[in-house]
Enzyme design. Structure first.
Site, mmCIF file in Angstrom:
data_model
loop_
_atom_site.group_PDB
_atom_site.id
_atom_site.type_symbol
_atom_site.label_atom_id
_atom_site.label_comp_id
_atom_site.label_asym_id
_atom_site.label_seq_id
_atom_site.Cartn_x
_atom_site.Cartn_y
_atom_site.Cartn_z
ATOM 1 N N ARG A 198 6.161 -45.011 -5.223
ATOM 2 C CA ARG A 198 6.361 -44.354 -6.526
ATOM 3 C C ARG A 198 7.093 -45.274 -7.493
ATOM 4 N NH1 ARG A 198 8.518 -38.291 -5.434
ATOM 5 N NH2 ARG A 198 9.950 -38.919 -7.075
ATOM 6 N N LYS B 94 13.194 -32.611 0.150
ATOM 7 C CA LYS B 94 12.670 -31.359 -0.416
ATOM 8 C C LYS B 94 11.151 -31.262 -0.217
ATOM 9 C CE LYS B 94 14.086 -32.205 -4.630
ATOM 10 N NZ LYS B 94 14.714 -33.536 -4.415
ATOM 11 N N ARG C 160 15.913 -27.287 -12.178
ATOM 12 C CA ARG C 160 16.936 -28.320 -12.008
ATOM 13 C C ARG C 160 17.863 -28.443 -13.202
ATOM 14 N NH1 ARG C 160 12.897 -32.290 -9.574
ATOM 15 N NH2 ARG C 160 14.316 -33.994 -9.635
ATOM 16 N N ARG D 80 18.385 -40.950 -11.202
ATOM 17 C CA ARG D 80 17.990 -39.627 -10.687
ATOM 18 C C ARG D 80 19.166 -38.948 -9.992
ATOM 19 N NH1 ARG D 80 13.208 -41.866 -7.452
ATOM 20 N NH2 ARG D 80 13.079 -39.853 -6.404
ATOM 21 N N ARG E 67 10.022 -45.302 1.118
ATOM 22 C CA ARG E 67 9.072 -44.187 1.013
ATOM 23 C C ARG E 67 7.672 -44.644 0.626
ATOM 24 N NH1 ARG E 67 10.255 -38.962 -2.514
ATOM 25 N NH2 ARG E 67 10.662 -40.483 -4.149
HETATM 26 P P1 AP5 Z 1 11.034 -36.497 0.306
HETATM 27 O O1 AP5 Z 1 10.639 -35.320 1.122
HETATM 28 O O2 AP5 Z 1 9.973 -37.165 -0.529
HETATM 29 O O3 AP5 Z 1 12.331 -36.147 -0.569
HETATM 30 P P2 AP5 Z 1 12.458 -35.348 -1.940
HETATM 31 O O4 AP5 Z 1 13.766 -34.639 -1.898
HETATM 32 O O5 AP5 Z 1 11.229 -34.530 -2.180
HETATM 33 O O6 AP5 Z 1 12.556 -36.600 -2.899
HETATM 34 P P3 AP5 Z 1 11.962 -36.832 -4.352
HETATM 35 O O7 AP5 Z 1 12.264 -38.279 -4.648
HETATM 36 O O8 AP5 Z 1 10.527 -36.424 -4.440
HETATM 37 O O9 AP5 Z 1 12.865 -35.909 -5.188
HETATM 38 P P4 AP5 Z 1 13.085 -35.947 -6.694
HETATM 39 O O10 AP5 Z 1 13.815 -34.679 -6.930
HETATM 40 O O11 AP5 Z 1 13.742 -37.185 -7.193
HETATM 41 O O12 AP5 Z 1 11.610 -36.059 -7.266
HETATM 42 P P5 AP5 Z 1 10.547 -34.995 -7.837
HETATM 43 O O13 AP5 Z 1 9.223 -35.403 -7.353
HETATM 44 O O14 AP5 Z 1 10.985 -33.595 -7.682
HETATM 45 O O15 AP5 Z 1 11.685 -37.577 1.289
HETATM 46 C C1 AP5 Z 1 12.153 -38.823 0.797
HETATM 47 C C2 AP5 Z 1 11.966 -39.937 1.870
HETATM 48 O O16 AP5 Z 1 12.822 -39.656 2.962
HETATM 49 C C3 AP5 Z 1 10.551 -39.999 2.441
HETATM 50 O O17 AP5 Z 1 10.266 -41.326 2.718
HETATM 51 C C4 AP5 Z 1 10.633 -39.163 3.704
HETATM 52 O O18 AP5 Z 1 9.662 -39.542 4.677
HETATM 53 C C5 AP5 Z 1 12.064 -39.450 4.158
HETATM 54 N N1 AP5 Z 1 12.681 -38.311 4.842
HETATM 55 C C6 AP5 Z 1 12.539 -36.988 4.547
HETATM 56 N N2 AP5 Z 1 13.276 -36.241 5.380
HETATM 57 C C7 AP5 Z 1 13.924 -37.120 6.203
HETATM 58 C C8 AP5 Z 1 14.847 -36.960 7.279
HETATM 59 N N3 AP5 Z 1 15.259 -35.737 7.674
HETATM 60 N N4 AP5 Z 1 15.320 -38.080 7.893
HETATM 61 C C9 AP5 Z 1 14.923 -39.311 7.507
HETATM 62 N N5 AP5 Z 1 14.033 -39.525 6.504
HETATM 63 C C10 AP5 Z 1 13.547 -38.442 5.860
HETATM 64 O O19 AP5 Z 1 10.665 -35.328 -9.402
HETATM 65 C C11 AP5 Z 1 10.303 -36.597 -9.894
HETATM 66 C C12 AP5 Z 1 10.596 -36.656 -11.396
HETATM 67 O O20 AP5 Z 1 9.800 -35.663 -12.085
HETATM 68 C C13 AP5 Z 1 12.039 -36.330 -11.807
HETATM 69 O O21 AP5 Z 1 12.880 -37.484 -11.708
HETATM 70 C C14 AP5 Z 1 11.847 -35.855 -13.247
HETATM 71 O O22 AP5 Z 1 11.643 -36.946 -14.107
HETATM 72 C C15 AP5 Z 1 10.544 -35.071 -13.159
HETATM 73 N N6 AP5 Z 1 10.760 -33.644 -12.858
HETATM 74 C C16 AP5 Z 1 10.344 -32.982 -11.740
HETATM 75 N N7 AP5 Z 1 10.710 -31.692 -11.784
HETATM 76 C C17 AP5 Z 1 11.389 -31.543 -12.971
HETATM 77 C C18 AP5 Z 1 12.026 -30.428 -13.578
HETATM 78 N N8 AP5 Z 1 12.073 -29.220 -12.989
HETATM 79 N N9 AP5 Z 1 12.629 -30.637 -14.770
HETATM 80 C C19 AP5 Z 1 12.607 -31.846 -15.387
HETATM 81 N N10 AP5 Z 1 12.015 -32.935 -14.860
HETATM 82 C C20 AP5 Z 1 11.407 -32.783 -13.654
#
Ligand code: AP5
Length: 209
Positions: free
Chosen positions: A155, A8, A83, A166, A122
């Protein structure tokens, strides 16, 4: 939308650059609050580290405030929000106030068994939110962000235990949001199990349409 590690953040950043609109990532906003030691950061840090979700009221307040900023008037890419069904319902009037008739929802499809491998390699930039992967997507200079030159870190929620939590939160709380948008006919599914450039081409094609 998509499970943790589905790409994402990687794709949302590219999309925002391509259309010159802000990338609004709730995960990045929370991580910056944790790093700055604000009240929000103190409340969110243990929840995030364990892989749980931060309470809806807090998240809705943050998004309402962010989308009211002048740079969001010509559109934005939301990443990580909504979410839960409550977040999706509360977003509706905010979108309507922002000319949200043209809102589209992209879901990245990546099987769970690939997620742990992606997240365990990552490297993240806390300053600008860019994500790299030790093998699949390494930075040009080891441990240095290509975009902003800051140091890259692992992270705290990328431990195997937190990643499993997650994923569980995604299936239990976020999959119903996918159904919410499917019923509104604004959902588009993209196969995220391909190289980064190829996934972006698929997304661009959809957005271009
Ligand atoms: P990356 O692009 O970082 O993936 P992502 O989907 O953004 O993963 P996240 O771990 O950031 O998602 P998340 O939803 O758990 O975390 P968020 O920060 O939103 O890619 C991942 C890896 O894969 C990287 O190494 C990348 O290089 C690699 N990659 C990417 N594309 C690839 C491909 N095509 N092929 C191969 N490799 C690839 O949230 C974190 C925390 O914040 C949550 O757990 C929660 O506690 C809180 N939070 C955030 N938003 C909310 C909300 N709306 N409500 C409540 N809590 C929230």
């Amino acid at each position: 939308m998509g499970p943790p590690g589905s790409g994402k953040g990687t794709q949302a950043k590219r999309l925002a650059d391509r259309f010159q609109i802000p990338h609004v990532s709730t995960g990045d906003m929370l991580r910056q609050a944790v790093q700055s030691g604000t009240d929000l950061g103190k409340e969110a840090a243990p929840i995030m580290a364990s892989g749980g979700l931060v309470p809806d009221e807090l998240m809705i307040g943050i998004i309402r405030e962010r989308l009211a900023q002048p740079d969001a008037t010509s559109g934005y890419v939301l990443d990580g929000f909504p979410r839960t069904t409550e977040q999706a319902e509360k977003l509706e009037p905010i979108l309507a106030g922002n000319g949200g008739g043209s809102a589209r929802v992209l879901q990245l499809l990546v099987p769970d068994d690939l997620i742990v491998g992606r997240l365990s390699g990552r490297l993240s930039c806390i300053k600008c939110g860019s994500a790299y992967h030790q093998k699949n997507n390494p930075p040009k200079v080891a441990n240095v962000c290509d975009r902003c030159g800051s140091e890259l870190t692992v992270r705290p929620d990328d431990t195997e235990q937190a990643v499993r939590k997650r994923l569980e939160s995604f299936h239990r709380q976020t999959i119903p949001v996918v159904a919410f948008y499917r019923n509104k006919n604004v959902l588009h599914e993209v196969d995220g199990n391909a190289p980064v450039d190829q996934v972006f081409e698929r997304i661009e094609r959809f957005v271009g349409e």
